[in-house]
Design an enzyme around this catalytic site. Sequence first.
Site, PDB file in Angstrom:
ATOM      1  N   HIS A 182     -64.559 -10.244 -46.432  1.00 32.65           N
ATOM      2  CA  HIS A 182     -64.376 -10.766 -45.084  1.00 32.65           C
ATOM      3  C   HIS A 182     -62.975 -11.333 -44.921  1.00 32.65           C
ATOM      4  O   HIS A 182     -62.373 -11.827 -45.868  1.00 32.65           O
ATOM      5  CB  HIS A 182     -65.429 -11.818 -44.714  1.00 32.65           C
ATOM      6  CG  HIS A 182     -65.516 -12.998 -45.627  1.00 32.65           C
ATOM      7  ND1 HIS A 182     -66.114 -12.955 -46.865  1.00 32.65           N
ATOM      8  CD2 HIS A 182     -65.086 -14.272 -45.462  1.00 32.65           C
ATOM      9  CE1 HIS A 182     -66.060 -14.154 -47.434  1.00 32.65           C
ATOM     10  NE2 HIS A 182     -65.428 -14.972 -46.591  1.00 32.65           N
ATOM     11  N   THR A 183     -62.470 -11.196 -43.716  1.00 34.35           N
ATOM     12  CA  THR A 183     -61.137 -11.680 -43.377  1.00 34.35           C
ATOM     13  C   THR A 183     -61.281 -12.792 -42.348  1.00 34.35           C
ATOM     14  O   THR A 183     -61.969 -12.628 -41.345  1.00 34.35           O
ATOM     15  CB  THR A 183     -60.277 -10.533 -42.801  1.00 34.35           C
ATOM     16  OG1 THR A 183     -60.276  -9.443 -43.730  1.00 34.35           O
ATOM     17  CG2 THR A 183     -58.853 -10.985 -42.551  1.00 34.35           C
TER      18      THR A 183
END
Length: 137
Positions: free
Chosen positions: A97-98
């Site tokens: 995830h960013t």
Amino acid sequence: MSGCVFCGIVAGEVPAFTVTDEPDGVAFLDTRPVFKGHVLVVPRTHLVALTDLPADALPGYFRLVQRITAAVETGLGSGGTFVAMNNKVSQSVPHLHTHVVPRTKGDGLRGFFWPRTRYADDAEAAGFAERISAALA
């Protein structure tokens, strides 16, 4: 993947304040944001680290991250963003995830000491998600 909260969000089984749901990934509000409007972008497939993302998926995924970054700035009127990704160490959810965090000058964010805040209620969180979603290019 069974038991992964982000996979549950992608599948629509876990509620989230979704900003966008696209073939290249899903973006939704972090439930414990550094600042309100903090978005997480995840690939649809369960992957743990950036090194697990297939090369042919990189352009689409990072174009989505880029679009979310612009939408956070435009939709929230922030001065900029902080975009970050942990790989394995410090991942509270072991799914790639960013983080796209809205920033303003003097907001108090220093280094990697991320203060956390909460939304007043679901309506406030939904409002932030809608503003960012509406600004997607």
